[in-house]
Design a protein around this motif. Structure first.
Motif, PDB file in Angstrom:
ATOM      1  N   LYS A 152      24.377-122.600  -5.277  1.00  0.00           N
ATOM      2  CA  LYS A 152      24.724-121.417  -6.043  1.00  0.00           C
ATOM      3  C   LYS A 152      25.249-120.276  -5.168  1.00  0.00           C
ATOM      4  O   LYS A 152      25.578-119.217  -5.670  1.00  0.00           O
ATOM      5  CB  LYS A 152      23.491-120.934  -6.825  1.00  0.00           C
ATOM      6  N   PRO A 184      27.447-117.778  -3.473  1.00  0.00           N
ATOM      7  CA  PRO A 184      28.828-117.354  -3.741  1.00  0.00           C
ATOM      8  C   PRO A 184      29.712-117.558  -2.520  1.00  0.00           C
ATOM      9  O   PRO A 184      29.231-117.584  -1.377  1.00  0.00           O
ATOM     10  CB  PRO A 184      28.676-115.865  -4.082  1.00  0.00           C
ATOM     11  N   ALA A 189      29.736-107.626 -12.275  1.00  0.00           N
ATOM     12  CA  ALA A 189      29.641-107.985 -10.865  1.00  0.00           C
ATOM     13  C   ALA A 189      29.153-109.433 -10.897  1.00  0.00           C
ATOM     14  O   ALA A 189      29.905-110.323 -11.269  1.00  0.00           O
ATOM     15  CB  ALA A 189      28.688-107.061 -10.113  1.00  0.00           C
ATOM     16  N   ASP A 190      27.875-109.671 -10.572  1.00  0.00           N
ATOM     17  CA  ASP A 190      27.315-111.006 -10.775  1.00  0.00           C
ATOM     18  C   ASP A 190      26.993-111.172 -12.261  1.00  0.00           C
ATOM     19  O   ASP A 190      27.219-110.274 -13.067  1.00  0.00           O
ATOM     20  CB  ASP A 190      26.082-111.213  -9.897  1.00  0.00           C
ATOM     21  N   SER A 191      26.442-112.333 -12.599  1.00  0.00           N
ATOM     22  CA  SER A 191      26.202-112.633 -14.019  1.00  0.00           C
ATOM     23  C   SER A 191      25.124-111.756 -14.646  1.00  0.00           C
ATOM     24  O   SER A 191      24.992-111.722 -15.870  1.00  0.00           O
ATOM     25  CB  SER A 191      25.814-114.109 -14.169  1.00  0.00           C
ATOM     26  N   ASN A 192      24.357-111.048 -13.811  1.00  0.00           N
ATOM     27  CA  ASN A 192      23.281-110.201 -14.330  1.00  0.00           C
ATOM     28  C   ASN A 192      23.636-108.714 -14.351  1.00  0.00           C
ATOM     29  O   ASN A 192      22.826-107.893 -14.761  1.00  0.00           O
ATOM     30  CB  ASN A 192      22.010-110.378 -13.479  1.00  0.00           C
ATOM     31  N   THR A 193      24.831-108.373 -13.887  1.00  0.00           N
ATOM     32  CA  THR A 193      25.180-106.961 -13.750  1.00  0.00           C
ATOM     33  C   THR A 193      26.457-106.637 -14.500  1.00  0.00           C
ATOM     34  O   THR A 193      27.552-107.089 -14.129  1.00  0.00           O
ATOM     35  CB  THR A 193      25.370-106.582 -12.270  1.00  0.00           C
ATOM     36  N   HIS A 222      32.846-106.234  -8.442  1.00  0.00           N
ATOM     37  CA  HIS A 222      33.583-107.082  -9.385  1.00  0.00           C
ATOM     38  C   HIS A 222      34.531-108.015  -8.640  1.00  0.00           C
ATOM     39  O   HIS A 222      34.604-109.214  -8.950  1.00  0.00           O
ATOM     40  CB  HIS A 222      34.369-106.210 -10.366  1.00  0.00           C
ATOM     41  N   TYR A 269      34.389-109.009  -5.431  1.00  0.00           N
ATOM     42  CA  TYR A 269      33.656-109.998  -4.648  1.00  0.00           C
ATOM     43  C   TYR A 269      33.182-111.160  -5.519  1.00  0.00           C
ATOM     44  O   TYR A 269      33.329-112.333  -5.155  1.00  0.00           O
ATOM     45  CB  TYR A 269      32.450-109.350  -3.969  1.00  0.00           C
ATOM     46  N   TRP A 270      32.613-110.865  -6.656  1.00  0.00           N
ATOM     47  CA  TRP A 270      32.006-111.908  -7.480  1.00  0.00           C
ATOM     48  C   TRP A 270      33.019-112.680  -8.331  1.00  0.00           C
ATOM     49  O   TRP A 270      32.755-113.814  -8.730  1.00  0.00           O
ATOM     50  CB  TRP A 270      30.940-111.307  -8.391  1.00  0.00           C
ATOM     51  N   ASN A 271      34.166-112.091  -8.591  1.00  0.00           N
ATOM     52  CA  ASN A 271      35.090-112.719  -9.534  1.00  0.00           C
ATOM     53  C   ASN A 271      36.478-113.047  -8.986  1.00  0.00           C
ATOM     54  O   ASN A 271      37.198-113.846  -9.589  1.00  0.00           O
ATOM     55  CB  ASN A 271      35.253-111.815 -10.760  1.00  0.00           C
ATOM     56  N   PRO A 278      23.891-105.662  -6.415  1.00  0.00           N
ATOM     57  CA  PRO A 278      24.722-106.862  -6.636  1.00  0.00           C
ATOM     58  C   PRO A 278      25.278-107.484  -5.355  1.00  0.00           C
ATOM     59  O   PRO A 278      25.613-108.666  -5.334  1.00  0.00           O
ATOM     60  CB  PRO A 278      25.856-106.334  -7.532  1.00  0.00           C
TER      61      PRO A 278
END
Length: 222
Positions: free
Chosen positions: A13, A15, A80-84, A150, A152-154, A192
């Motif tokens: 998992k 990133p 950002a991540d799936s929780n933010t 955003h 970084y995560w996407n 995040p």
């Protein structure tokens, strides 16, 4: 027959920006500590204004590179991540969930209006920074970080495809070092990307600041 060791769930998992070799990619070797510190004989507020202006210009350019990929159908929320999820405060005082591209356009416009407002970012000699200056700086830095999170995560894979990951990592390390040096972002806001920040700390790119530099009692004209 030799079998490869299976990856743990945590490793699976992880990133992309925390994976080798990208996590150690950078243009600048060493720490940004001396770069972000207030130079002697330079006004505290002018230093904040100058650096914030530069950080804004860079995030604007980086976003321009990947903007075409930030479509409402693929990114219906500013995550950002799936929780933010980041929501935008509307004129009626209510927080609204917006597509990422709309949120970012609002954020860029808001930051640009602040930076180009001579009553907030004065460029003429003899004009003092307003009492609200630090709050505005903190607001701008918060929005810049949200855009960073955003991306970084996407969209980090897109930066790699364009061979921009070293530029991006250096920009991020510089920014985090700066906001820590002057206590411009609440630690909770950084969560995040807390794992990445910890890794960069361990590599000496970002140094913890025990006593952030505090502003002088009153604003100084320049």
């Amino acid at each position: 027959m030799n079998s490869q060791p299976s990856k743990t769930k945590k490793e699976e998992k992880l990133p992309l920006f925390l994976c080798e070799p990208f996590v150690r990619t950078a243009l600048v070797k060493g720490s940004y500590k001396t770069i972000v510190q207030l130079p002697k004989y330079v006004d505290y507020y002018e230093w904040l204004a100058l650096n914030t202006f530069e950080f804004f210009n860079h995030i604007n350019k980086f976003y321009g590179i990947i903007a075409e990929y930030v479509t409402p159908d693929k990114y219906p929320k500013m995550m950002a991540d799936s929780n933010t999820e980041y929501t935008w405060m509307m004129p009626n005082g209510k927080a609204a969930s917006l597509p990422a591209n709309q949120y970012i356009e609002y954020a860029l416009t808001w930051m640009s209006n602040k930076i180009n407002d001579q009553t907030i970012f004065p460029t003429k000699s003899g004009i003092a920074f307003p009492p609200s200056f630090l709050n505005d700086i903190r607001g701008i830095c918060r929005q810049i970080f949200r855009m960073m999170a955003h991306i970084y995560w996407n969209h980090y894979d897109k930066l790699i495809h364009l061979s921009l990951e070293a530029h991006w990592s250096s920009y991020f390390s510089h920014f985090i070092s700066f906001v820590r040096e002057f206590d411009l972002i609440e630690p909770k806001e950084l969560e995040p990307l807390s794992d990445l920040i910890s890794v960069l700390e361990s590599k000496g790119k970002i140094i913890m600041v025990d006593h952030p530099q505090k502003p002088p009692p009153t604003s100084i004209c320049y």
